[in-house]
Scaffold this motif. Structure first.
Motif, mmCIF file in Angstrom:
data_model
loop_
_atom_site.group_PDB
_atom_site.id
_atom_site.type_symbol
_atom_site.label_atom_id
_atom_site.label_comp_id
_atom_site.label_asym_id
_atom_site.label_seq_id
_atom_site.Cartn_x
_atom_site.Cartn_y
_atom_site.Cartn_z
ATOM 1 N N GLY A 199 3.077 -24.587 -6.118
ATOM 2 C CA GLY A 199 3.955 -23.939 -5.159
ATOM 3 C C GLY A 199 3.822 -22.433 -5.168
ATOM 4 N N MET A 200 4.539 -21.794 -4.268
ATOM 5 C CA MET A 200 4.424 -20.343 -4.100
ATOM 6 C C MET A 200 5.574 -19.577 -4.752
ATOM 7 S SD MET A 200 1.608 -20.520 -2.653
ATOM 8 C CE MET A 200 0.638 -21.674 -1.701
ATOM 9 N N ALA A 201 6.565 -20.290 -5.292
ATOM 10 C CA ALA A 201 7.661 -19.693 -6.059
ATOM 11 C C ALA A 201 8.355 -18.557 -5.314
ATOM 12 C CB ALA A 201 7.147 -19.209 -7.416
ATOM 13 N N GLY A 202 8.428 -18.668 -3.989
ATOM 14 C CA GLY A 202 9.112 -17.648 -3.214
ATOM 15 C C GLY A 202 8.370 -16.338 -3.080
ATOM 16 N N HIS A 203 7.106 -16.300 -3.493
ATOM 17 C CA HIS A 203 6.317 -15.062 -3.447
ATOM 18 C C HIS A 203 5.623 -14.966 -2.089
ATOM 19 C CE1 HIS A 203 3.418 -11.974 -4.460
ATOM 20 N NE2 HIS A 203 3.945 -11.841 -5.666
ATOM 21 N N ASN A 204 5.984 -13.962 -1.304
ATOM 22 C CA ASN A 204 5.471 -13.880 0.066
ATOM 23 C C ASN A 204 3.964 -13.627 0.129
ATOM 24 O OD1 ASN A 204 7.933 -14.419 1.269
ATOM 25 N ND2 ASN A 204 8.531 -12.266 1.343
ATOM 26 N N GLY A 205 3.423 -12.933 -0.846
ATOM 27 C CA GLY A 205 1.976 -12.740 -0.866
ATOM 28 C C GLY A 205 1.240 -14.051 -1.064
ATOM 29 N N GLY A 251 3.932 -11.769 -15.900
ATOM 30 C CA GLY A 251 5.368 -11.944 -16.013
ATOM 31 C C GLY A 251 6.161 -10.653 -15.899
ATOM 32 N N ILE A 252 7.172 -10.673 -15.036
ATOM 33 C CA ILE A 252 8.096 -9.536 -14.939
ATOM 34 C C ILE A 252 9.522 -9.957 -15.273
ATOM 35 C CG2 ILE A 252 6.682 -8.306 -13.242
ATOM 36 C CD1 ILE A 252 8.700 -9.206 -11.070
ATOM 37 N N GLY A 253 9.758 -11.258 -15.478
ATOM 38 C CA GLY A 253 11.093 -11.740 -15.762
ATOM 39 C C GLY A 253 11.961 -11.808 -14.512
ATOM 40 N N HIS A 254 13.114 -12.435 -14.668
ATOM 41 C CA HIS A 254 14.045 -12.638 -13.546
ATOM 42 C C HIS A 254 15.310 -11.825 -13.789
ATOM 43 C CE1 HIS A 254 16.527 -14.689 -10.556
ATOM 44 N NE2 HIS A 254 15.423 -15.276 -10.092
ATOM 45 N N LYS A 293 19.642 -14.767 -7.802
ATOM 46 C CA LYS A 293 18.722 -14.660 -6.672
ATOM 47 C C LYS A 293 19.040 -13.477 -5.762
ATOM 48 C CE LYS A 293 21.236 -17.939 -3.708
ATOM 49 N NZ LYS A 293 21.132 -19.206 -2.935
ATOM 50 N N ASP A 294 20.306 -13.074 -5.691
ATOM 51 C CA ASP A 294 20.668 -11.945 -4.840
ATOM 52 C C ASP A 294 20.124 -10.617 -5.359
ATOM 53 O OD1 ASP A 294 22.012 -13.696 -3.222
ATOM 54 O OD2 ASP A 294 24.007 -13.218 -3.996
ATOM 55 N N LEU A 295 19.723 -10.586 -6.625
ATOM 56 C CA LEU A 295 19.212 -9.358 -7.236
ATOM 57 C C LEU A 295 17.691 -9.260 -7.176
ATOM 58 C CD1 LEU A 295 21.426 -9.355 -10.466
ATOM 59 C CD2 LEU A 295 21.849 -8.114 -8.331
ATOM 60 N N VAL A 296 17.029 -10.348 -6.770
ATOM 61 C CA VAL A 296 15.568 -10.425 -6.878
ATOM 62 C C VAL A 296 14.868 -9.334 -6.069
ATOM 63 C CG1 VAL A 296 13.562 -11.804 -6.206
ATOM 64 C CG2 VAL A 296 15.405 -12.837 -7.539
ATOM 65 N N LEU A 297 15.243 -9.134 -4.806
ATOM 66 C CA LEU A 297 14.540 -8.187 -3.951
ATOM 67 C C LEU A 297 14.600 -6.775 -4.524
ATOM 68 C CD1 LEU A 297 12.956 -7.723 -1.358
ATOM 69 C CD2 LEU A 297 15.134 -7.360 -0.167
ATOM 70 N N HIS A 298 15.783 -6.337 -4.892
ATOM 71 C CA HIS A 298 15.920 -4.985 -5.458
ATOM 72 C C HIS A 298 15.138 -4.863 -6.759
ATOM 73 C CE1 HIS A 298 17.720 -1.156 -6.583
ATOM 74 N NE2 HIS A 298 17.963 -1.684 -7.777
ATOM 75 N N TYR A 299 15.184 -5.909 -7.582
ATOM 76 C CA TYR A 299 14.493 -5.895 -8.873
ATOM 77 C C TYR A 299 12.983 -5.793 -8.693
ATOM 78 C CZ TYR A 299 12.956 -7.753 -13.423
ATOM 79 O OH TYR A 299 12.332 -7.953 -14.635
ATOM 80 N N PRO A 337 0.815 -1.220 0.000
ATOM 81 C CA PRO A 337 0.000 0.000 0.000
ATOM 82 C C PRO A 337 0.846 1.267 0.000
ATOM 83 C CG PRO A 337 0.107 -0.909 2.211
ATOM 84 C CD PRO A 337 0.820 -1.898 1.311
ATOM 85 N N GLY A 338 0.272 2.317 -0.581
ATOM 86 C CA GLY A 338 0.890 3.633 -0.522
ATOM 87 C C GLY A 338 1.595 4.031 -1.801
ATOM 88 N N PRO A 339 1.689 5.346 -2.044
ATOM 89 C CA PRO A 339 2.286 5.854 -3.286
ATOM 90 C C PRO A 339 3.746 5.471 -3.472
ATOM 91 C CG PRO A 339 1.896 7.642 -1.707
ATOM 92 C CD PRO A 339 1.188 6.435 -1.177
ATOM 93 N N LYS A 340 4.471 5.232 -2.395
ATOM 94 C CA LYS A 340 5.880 4.858 -2.486
ATOM 95 C C LYS A 340 6.080 3.596 -3.311
ATOM 96 C CE LYS A 340 9.689 3.258 0.501
ATOM 97 N NZ LYS A 340 10.108 3.031 1.908
ATOM 98 N N TYR A 341 5.094 2.681 -3.259
ATOM 99 C CA TYR A 341 5.231 1.383 -3.904
ATOM 100 C C TYR A 341 4.426 1.274 -5.207
ATOM 101 C CZ TYR A 341 6.730 0.255 0.856
ATOM 102 O OH TYR A 341 7.371 0.258 2.073
ATOM 103 N N ALA A 342 3.667 2.295 -5.543
ATOM 104 C CA ALA A 342 2.635 2.174 -6.569
ATOM 105 C C ALA A 342 3.148 1.706 -7.929
ATOM 106 C CB ALA A 342 1.899 3.506 -6.732
ATOM 107 N N ALA A 343 4.337 2.139 -8.329
ATOM 108 C CA ALA A 343 4.841 1.828 -9.671
ATOM 109 C C ALA A 343 5.819 0.665 -9.688
ATOM 110 C CB ALA A 343 5.502 3.066 -10.275
ATOM 111 N N GLN A 344 5.956 -0.040 -8.566
ATOM 112 C CA GLN A 344 6.941 -1.122 -8.484
ATOM 113 C C GLN A 344 6.456 -2.388 -9.182
ATOM 114 O OE1 GLN A 344 7.900 -1.695 -4.336
ATOM 115 N NE2 GLN A 344 9.079 0.207 -4.211
ATOM 116 N N ARG A 345 7.401 -3.188 -9.633
ATOM 117 C CA ARG A 345 7.059 -4.463 -10.263
ATOM 118 C C ARG A 345 6.228 -5.345 -9.327
ATOM 119 N NH1 ARG A 345 12.563 -3.745 -11.959
ATOM 120 N NH2 ARG A 345 12.750 -3.611 -14.246
ATOM 121 N N HIS A 346 6.535 -5.279 -8.042
ATOM 122 C CA HIS A 346 5.839 -6.117 -7.064
ATOM 123 C C HIS A 346 4.376 -5.694 -6.882
ATOM 124 C CE1 HIS A 346 6.531 -9.499 -4.591
ATOM 125 N NE2 HIS A 346 6.696 -8.919 -3.423
#
Length: 208
Positions: A111-117, A135-138, A142-148, A10-19
């Motif tokens: 499975g949940m594919a590592g997706h916390n939601g 799809g957002i791609g990889h 794995k170390d880059l996933v969170l930032h991506y 929630p919130g404008p800070k996250y609005a345009a993120q891939r997640h």
């Protein structure tokens, strides 16, 4: 009642993120089918409306949990409990690392594919819910996933992001009718993604 929930933070800070791709898809559905105003319900933002099908209009709830991603199951679970509907009437729209950018796949359970939601929803309701995978791609490691995942979609990608959301909305009568395979095909037809090279295509097939 059909519950269509998009995942995001929630919130404008996250609005345009891939997640937050799930939120974007749900907003497109609301605009396309003229759903009612957004209200605070079920620990989220909810709209009610109908989606036409050949058998008649289907009542639907569009839900954006405001619990933050890791607690999405609380909001979704509350909505299903209130309407007394089961998992066949739940569709979760979410970003998917294991599908190439701009591609779309429907899936039931798994499975949940590592997706916390998804993990949160699965912990509350079990795994056998319908998933609309955006799809957002990889990023490649794995170390880059969170930032991506928590980065905004770059300007160059916004046209296909908007096209995919629009296609998910336009094809919604098939989803509301329970025809998930036809829905997937129609979304892909309305918003065709760039063709993958053969190695990438094989990798995507194995990951589905």
């Amino acid at each position: 009642m059909l519950v269509l929930a998009g995942l995001g933070n929630p919130g404008p800070k996250y609005a345009a993120q891939r997640h937050n791709f799930g939120f974007m898809a749900v907003d497109a559905l609301a605009a396309r089918w003229d759903f009612g105003p957004e209200r605070s319900r079920f620990q989220g933002l909810a709209r009610e409306g109908t989606i036409p099908t050949p058998a008649g209009p289907v009542r639907a709830l569009l839900l954006k949990p405001q619990t933050f991603m890791n607690e999405s199951g609380r909001s979704v679970g509350d909505a299903l409990a209130f309407y007394k509907v089961g998992l066949p009437n739940l569709v979760i729209f979410h970003d998917e690392l294991d599908i190439a950018p701009g591609r779309f796949r429907m899936k039931l359970g798994g499975g949940m594919a590592g997706h916390n939601g998804l993990r949160s929803i699965g912990a509350r309701l079990g795994p056998d819910f319908r998933r609309a995978r955006l799809g957002i791609g990889h990023p490649g490691h794995k170390d880059l996933v969170l930032h991506y995942a928590l980065a905004d979609f770059p300007k160059a990608e916004r046209p296909w992001v908007e096209a995919l959301c629009s296609a998910c909305a336009g094809a919604a009568p098939l989803l509301a009718a329970g025809e998930d395979e036809r829905y997937q095909s129609e979304v892909s037809r309305l918003a065709p993604a760039e063709k993958l090279d053969s190695r990438a295509a094989n990798r995507e097939r194995l990951e589905r």
